[in-house]
Design an enzyme around this catalytic site. Structure first.
Site, PDB file in Angstrom:
ATOM      1  N   LYS A 195       0.845  -1.206   0.000  1.00 23.14           N
ATOM      2  CA  LYS A 195       0.000   0.000   0.000  1.00 23.14           C
ATOM      3  C   LYS A 195       0.877   1.251   0.000  1.00 23.14           C
ATOM      4  O   LYS A 195       0.629   2.195  -0.747  1.00 23.14           O
ATOM      5  CB  LYS A 195      -0.936  -0.012   1.224  1.00 23.14           C
ATOM      6  CG  LYS A 195      -2.057  -1.030   1.088  1.00 23.14           C
ATOM      7  CD  LYS A 195      -2.811  -1.287   2.388  1.00 23.14           C
ATOM      8  CE  LYS A 195      -3.794  -2.443   2.187  1.00 23.14           C
ATOM      9  NZ  LYS A 195      -4.501  -2.840   3.411  1.00 23.14           N
ATOM     10  N   GLN A 230      -4.687  -1.589   9.582  1.00 20.64           N
ATOM     11  CA  GLN A 230      -4.561  -2.912   8.993  1.00 20.64           C
ATOM     12  C   GLN A 230      -5.132  -3.966   9.944  1.00 20.64           C
ATOM     13  O   GLN A 230      -4.802  -3.990  11.131  1.00 20.64           O
ATOM     14  CB  GLN A 230      -3.080  -3.195   8.676  1.00 20.64           C
ATOM     15  CG  GLN A 230      -2.840  -4.478   7.901  1.00 20.64           C
ATOM     16  CD  GLN A 230      -3.442  -4.458   6.495  1.00 20.64           C
ATOM     17  OE1 GLN A 230      -3.563  -3.423   5.858  1.00 20.64           O
ATOM     18  NE2 GLN A 230      -3.841  -5.621   6.016  1.00 20.64           N
ATOM     19  N   ASP A 234     -11.161   2.705   4.061  1.00 22.53           N
ATOM     20  CA  ASP A 234     -11.337   1.253   3.989  1.00 22.53           C
ATOM     21  C   ASP A 234     -12.821   0.897   3.836  1.00 22.53           C
ATOM     22  O   ASP A 234     -13.163  -0.207   3.414  1.00 22.53           O
ATOM     23  CB  ASP A 234     -10.823   0.617   5.293  1.00 22.53           C
ATOM     24  CG  ASP A 234      -9.703  -0.366   5.071  1.00 22.53           C
ATOM     25  OD1 ASP A 234      -9.497  -0.790   3.921  1.00 22.53           O
ATOM     26  OD2 ASP A 234      -9.036  -0.713   6.056  1.00 22.53           O
TER      27      ASP A 234
HETATM   28  N1  GUN Z   1      -6.728  -7.047   6.137  1.00 23.56           N
HETATM   29  C1  GUN Z   1      -6.975  -7.799   5.050  1.00 23.56           C
HETATM   30  N2  GUN Z   1      -7.542  -7.044   4.078  1.00 23.56           N
HETATM   31  C2  GUN Z   1      -7.647  -5.803   4.565  1.00 23.56           C
HETATM   32  C3  GUN Z   1      -8.145  -4.581   4.032  1.00 23.56           C
HETATM   33  O1  GUN Z   1      -8.624  -4.485   2.909  1.00 23.56           O
HETATM   34  N3  GUN Z   1      -8.068  -3.509   4.859  1.00 23.56           N
HETATM   35  C4  GUN Z   1      -7.565  -3.593   6.119  1.00 23.56           C
HETATM   36  N4  GUN Z   1      -7.561  -2.501   6.847  1.00 23.56           N
HETATM   37  N5  GUN Z   1      -7.111  -4.705   6.639  1.00 23.56           N
HETATM   38  C5  GUN Z   1      -7.147  -5.795   5.864  1.00 23.56           C
END
Ligand code: GUN
Length: 283
Positions: A53, A97, A120
Site C-alpha cells: 500500500k 490494517q 477502507d
Molecule cells: N486485512 C486484510 N484485508 C484488509 C483490508 O482491505 N483492509 C484492512 N484494513 N485490513 C485488511
C-alpha cells in the site's frame, strides 16, 4: 472452452494511472492526498500488505504516513492515535490494517475512525450508506470485484449472482453491490446445505470463504464469471484462491487468477478512496 482470464493487474494499473492525474490536479490546488496506514505488531502478511500500500501511494504522489506501533500497544493508546489522525489536516484517509492483535477491540477502532477519512469503508457510516444506496466510501475489495466485472463487460443485471461467504468486509458488501447492479443474489455460508447445487446456478460466482480450492471445478456453471477473493497459502507454500482454478477455468466464461486477480484491485480502490477523500476537502 477455456475461460477468459481476468487480468486484475492490468485493470488496477489503468485505475491508478488515471488517479495519478487527479493527484497532480489536487497538488496544483495545494492539497497533497495523505493516507495514514496504521500497523500494530508484526503479523507478516499484514506487513506485506502495508508495504504494498505504501509503495503504491508513493508511486502516485500520495503521501503515505506510516504509523507502525508495537504489538503490546493498549486500546487506549490506539484510540488516542486514531483521534490524532482524525484531527490531522494532512491526513485524508485512515487505514488500520486488520487483523489487530487479539487484546485489541477492532470494532471500537472501526467506529472511532472519522467517517470522512474511512477509506477502507469498514466503519458504520460507510457500511450504512452502502445499505442505504447513498454515496460513501465503498469497501475496497468488493468495489474492486465490481470494477473487474465491469471491465470485462459482465453486467450483473438480471443475472443470478452467488456469493460464498458472509463477512462484513467482503461477502456482505459484495452482495449489496451486486444487488445494486440488479442481480438476483444468493448469499451462502458454512451452514448452507447443497452448496454445490447453489454454485451451479451462478452466472456470477464470488468466492470469499478463505479455504484453499474449496469450490470445485465441477461446481461452476458453463460460461459463468468467477471472482475468487480467497488468498490461501498451501502446505507447499503455493498461493491459491478459494476456487479450484485449473478445473474451473475449463467451464467458466471469465475467471480471476490468484494471485493477479482481485488482489491488485484492493489497493487500487484504496487509492481511489484516498483521492476522493482528499478531493472532498477542496473548497
Ligand atoms: N486485512 C486484510 N484485508 C484488509 C483490508 O482491505 N483492509 C484492512 N484494513 N485490513 C485488511
Amino acid at each position: 472452452m477455456s475461460a477468459t482470464i481476468i487480468d486484475g493487474k492490468k485493470v488496477a494499473k489503468d485505475i491508478t494511472e488515471a488517479l495519478r492525474q487527479e493527484v497532480e490536479a489536487l497538488k496544483a490546488k495545494g492539497v497533497v492526498p495523505g493516507l495514514a496506514v496504521v500497523l500494530v505488531g508484526e503479523n507478516p502478511a499484514s506487513k506485506k500488505y502495508v508495504s504494498s500500500k505504501e509503495k503504491t501511494c508513493e508511486s502516485l504522489g500520495i503521501k503515505s504516513l506510516g504509523n507502525k506501533i508495537p504489538e503490546n500497544t493498549t486500546q487506549e493508546e490506539l484510540m488516542k492515535l486514531i483521534d490524532n489522525l482524525n484531527n490531522d489536516p494532512k491526513v485524508h484517509g485512515i487505514l488500520v490494517q486488520l487483523p489487530l492483535p487479539k487484546h485489541l477491540n477492532e470494532k471500537e477502532v472501526m467506529h472511532a475512525i472519522s467517517a470522512a477519512k474511512d477509506v477502507d469503508g469498514f466503519g458504520p457510516d460507510s457500511l450504512g450508506r452502502l445499505v442505504l444506496d447513498e454515496p460513501g466510501f465503498l469497501p475496497c475489495t468488493p468495489h474492486g470485484c465490481m470494477k473487474l466485472l465491469e471491465s470485462y463487460g459482465v453486467d450483473p443485471k438480471g443475472k443470478h449472482a452467488v456469493v460464498v461467504g458472509r463477512s462484513v468486509i467482503v461477502g456482505k458488501p459484495i452482495a449489496l453491490l451486486l444487488l445494486r447492479q440488479h442481480a438476483t443474489v444468493t448469499i451462502c455460508h458454512s451452514r448452507t446445505p447443497d452448496l454445490k447445487e447453489t454454485c451451479l446456478k451462478a452466472d456470477i460466482l464470488c468466492a470469499a470463504v478463505g479455504k484453499a480450492e474449496m469450490i470445485k471445478g465441477d461446481w461452476i456453471k458453463e460460461g459463468a464469471a468467477v471472482i475468487d477473493i480467497g488468498i490461501n497459502v498451501k502446505e507447499d507454500g503455493k498461493l491459491v484462491g478459494d476456487v479450484e482454478f485449473e478445473k474451473a477455468k475449463e467451464r467458466a466464461g471469465f475467471i480471476t487468477p490468484v494471485p493477479g486477480g482481485v488482489g491488485p484491485m484492493t489497493i487500487a480502490m484504496l487509492m481511489y478512496n484516498t483521492v476522493e477523500a482528499a478531493k472532498a476537502t477542496v473548497k
